[in-house]
Scaffold this active site. Sequence first.
Site, PDB file in Angstrom:
ATOM      1  N   ARG A 257     -41.179  44.991 -38.520  1.00 17.84           N
ATOM      2  CA  ARG A 257     -42.466  44.425 -38.120  1.00 17.84           C
ATOM      3  C   ARG A 257     -43.515  44.872 -39.138  1.00 17.84           C
ATOM      4  O   ARG A 257     -43.961  46.013 -39.121  1.00 17.84           O
ATOM      5  CB  ARG A 257     -42.823  44.899 -36.704  1.00 17.84           C
ATOM      6  CG  ARG A 257     -44.249  44.603 -36.298  1.00 17.84           C
ATOM      7  CD  ARG A 257     -44.472  44.787 -34.807  1.00 17.84           C
ATOM      8  NE  ARG A 257     -44.078  46.083 -34.296  1.00 17.84           N
ATOM      9  CZ  ARG A 257     -44.783  47.206 -34.419  1.00 17.84           C
ATOM     10  NH1 ARG A 257     -45.911  47.197 -35.099  1.00 17.84           N
ATOM     11  NH2 ARG A 257     -44.361  48.339 -33.890  1.00 17.84           N
ATOM     12  N   HIS A 261     -48.074  46.084 -33.723  1.00 21.14           N
ATOM     13  CA  HIS A 261     -47.380  45.523 -32.562  1.00 21.14           C
ATOM     14  C   HIS A 261     -48.124  44.295 -32.040  1.00 21.14           C
ATOM     15  O   HIS A 261     -47.529  43.253 -31.786  1.00 21.14           O
ATOM     16  CB  HIS A 261     -47.274  46.589 -31.473  1.00 21.14           C
ATOM     17  CG  HIS A 261     -46.664  46.105 -30.206  1.00 21.14           C
ATOM     18  ND1 HIS A 261     -45.342  45.762 -30.091  1.00 21.14           N
ATOM     19  CD2 HIS A 261     -47.212  45.900 -28.984  1.00 21.14           C
ATOM     20  CE1 HIS A 261     -45.086  45.365 -28.860  1.00 21.14           C
ATOM     21  NE2 HIS A 261     -46.199  45.428 -28.169  1.00 21.14           N
ATOM     22  N   TYR A 270     -48.494  55.863 -36.075  1.00 15.55           N
ATOM     23  CA  TYR A 270     -47.117  56.276 -35.862  1.00 15.55           C
ATOM     24  C   TYR A 270     -46.168  55.915 -37.007  1.00 15.55           C
ATOM     25  O   TYR A 270     -44.968  56.183 -36.922  1.00 15.55           O
ATOM     26  CB  TYR A 270     -46.576  55.697 -34.548  1.00 15.55           C
ATOM     27  CG  TYR A 270     -46.699  54.190 -34.397  1.00 15.55           C
ATOM     28  CD1 TYR A 270     -45.759  53.322 -34.948  1.00 15.55           C
ATOM     29  CD2 TYR A 270     -47.772  53.633 -33.701  1.00 15.55           C
ATOM     30  CE1 TYR A 270     -45.880  51.948 -34.805  1.00 15.55           C
ATOM     31  CE2 TYR A 270     -47.903  52.260 -33.552  1.00 15.55           C
ATOM     32  CZ  TYR A 270     -46.946  51.421 -34.094  1.00 15.55           C
ATOM     33  OH  TYR A 270     -47.070  50.058 -33.960  1.00 15.55           O
TER      34      TYR A 270
END
Length: 361
Positions: A257, A261, A270
């Site tokens: 990705r 998100h 993160y």
Amino acid sequence: MPSHDFLPSEQPVQLLDQDGRRVEDPKRAFPSDEDLLRAHEALVVGRRINEQAYALVRQGRLAVYPSSYGQEACEVAAALVLDDQDWLFPTYRDVVSIIGRGVDPVETLTLLKGDWHCGYDPTEHRVAPQTTPLATQLIHAVGVAHAATLRGEDTVVMAMCGDGATSEGDFHEALNFAAVFKAPVVFFVQNNEYAISVPLARQTVAPSLAHKAVGYGMPGERVDGNDVAALLSVLGDAVHAARSGAGPSLVEAHTYRMQAHTNADDATRYRQDDEVAAWQGRDPLLRSKAYLTGRELLTDERTAEIAAKAEAVATVMRDGLMQDVEPVPGDLFEHVHATPTPQLREQAAFLADELSREKVS
């Protein structure tokens, strides 16, 4: 079938390397030039869909958008390997797949805009409603596949999910149900390394997600999720096997990705920039372009035609979502059940009373 036949390959299947060079694999048929050109066009359109959707979020025309930027090869292949009578069960991230099945782009994005329950008629193109709860659609997908078998229909179901969904109980129930009843389902896991902020290593210590298939008595396979040629071959084989009566299978696509998100997520909290940069060179669109250009199949004229088609889709999205729609509050209760339940009727009456009071005041 011996259990060893269920095991996925040690390395993900790859037919085009990172630089767009063909990789020979005696076990896999290489897609035709026509199929690869069609897939490349869908990749370009898919990339433009992701770009335009993010712009619409910034303009306040979409409430949220889960981008599939960088995962378009998975999205494209999942739609292309299905026949008209087949069903697609997507997740919230599979907008490009849904549009690839012929659903109107504006109707596809209606849910993410915040209007209506789904936005499109699932039966028209055999595309189930997008789901935001993880893995719940997988059980429904198996139910549709099993029902089609009982009716003697020639139907295969593509059940899509992400790596995070494989940690849910519904994932287990769906695979077990499908295997026991030999349902014609292809479980397609887009492993993009993160379930929101949770990395794959914190979800499972299995050798791969495809290995999970063995425990249910179905074959599993791994594929390079940024290689559209390999995806067309592997998913195509899985669909053919399901249609031939071989039952379900699980395909894990290794992809990434590239964006957050959703637009509400801060991915920098993160993951590191160098991790993202390492995947930029594996872009499925650049890989496809390099192969087709090297074969002199992608001419300047064809490239311009594809770009124009992609821009036309973006224009439809932009024009459609820029239009203000006057909401009808009572529509909240429509199409929840064929026959409204007493609770729905009570809630609808309560809302109607509240709205009438506001008008009086």
